[in-house]
Design an enzyme around this catalytic site. Structure first.
Site, PDB file in Angstrom:
ATOM      1  CE1 TYR A   8       0.338   1.821   4.275  1.00 10.20           C
ATOM      2  CE2 TYR A   8       0.811  -0.515   4.502  1.00 10.20           C
ATOM      3  CZ  TYR A   8       0.867   0.774   4.995  1.00 10.20           C
ATOM      4  OH  TYR A   8       1.461   1.021   6.207  1.00 10.20           O
ATOM      5  CB  CYS A   9       1.461   4.053  -1.715  1.00 11.33           C
ATOM      6  SG  CYS A   9       0.260   4.242  -3.042  1.00 11.33           S
ATOM      7  NE  ARG A  10      -0.859  11.095  -1.253  1.00 12.24           N
ATOM      8  CZ  ARG A  10      -1.885  11.549  -1.977  1.00 12.24           C
ATOM      9  NH1 ARG A  10      -3.053  11.751  -1.406  1.00 12.24           N
ATOM     10  NH2 ARG A  10      -1.746  11.793  -3.261  1.00 12.24           N
TER      11      ARG A  10
END
Length: 102
Positions: free
Chosen positions: A65-67
């Site tokens: 995941y990221c932002r």
């Protein structure tokens, strides 16, 4: 690579005994909290990012995941190109995450 909804991603990562959660955000973003016991490897570090990925266990399943889901999608593609068969992207990233943060 598969783009998973929050529900799918959370369920699969929780039920998978071979799961590793991978956070590819910047250190500043991580300061706002992370999901579970995620391993942090900043995708913006270029070759150092690839070098760090290559040290990971290819037999594990990576929940990335990221932002917002864009960088983590790129990270999943990089993992696949390095020979990691199972990389799952959190669609919408941490912005849409409704679970707890650490």
């Amino acid at each position: 690579m598969a783009d998973l909804s929050q529900e799918e991603w959370a369920r699969m990562s929780a039920e998978d005994p071979n799961s590793v959660i991978l956070d590819v955000r910047t250190p500043e973003e991580v300061e706002d909290g992370k999901i579970g016991d995620a391993i942090h490897i900043d995708i913006y570090t270029g070759q150092a990012f690839v070098d760090a990925l290559e040290k990971l266990d290819k037999s594990k399943n990576y929940y990335v995941y990221c932002r917002s889901g864009n960088r983590s999608g790129q990270a999943c593609a990089i993992l696949n190109s390095l020979g990691f068969p199972n990389a799952y992207n959190l669609k919408g990233g941490i912005l849409e995450w409704e679970g707890e943060l650490q």
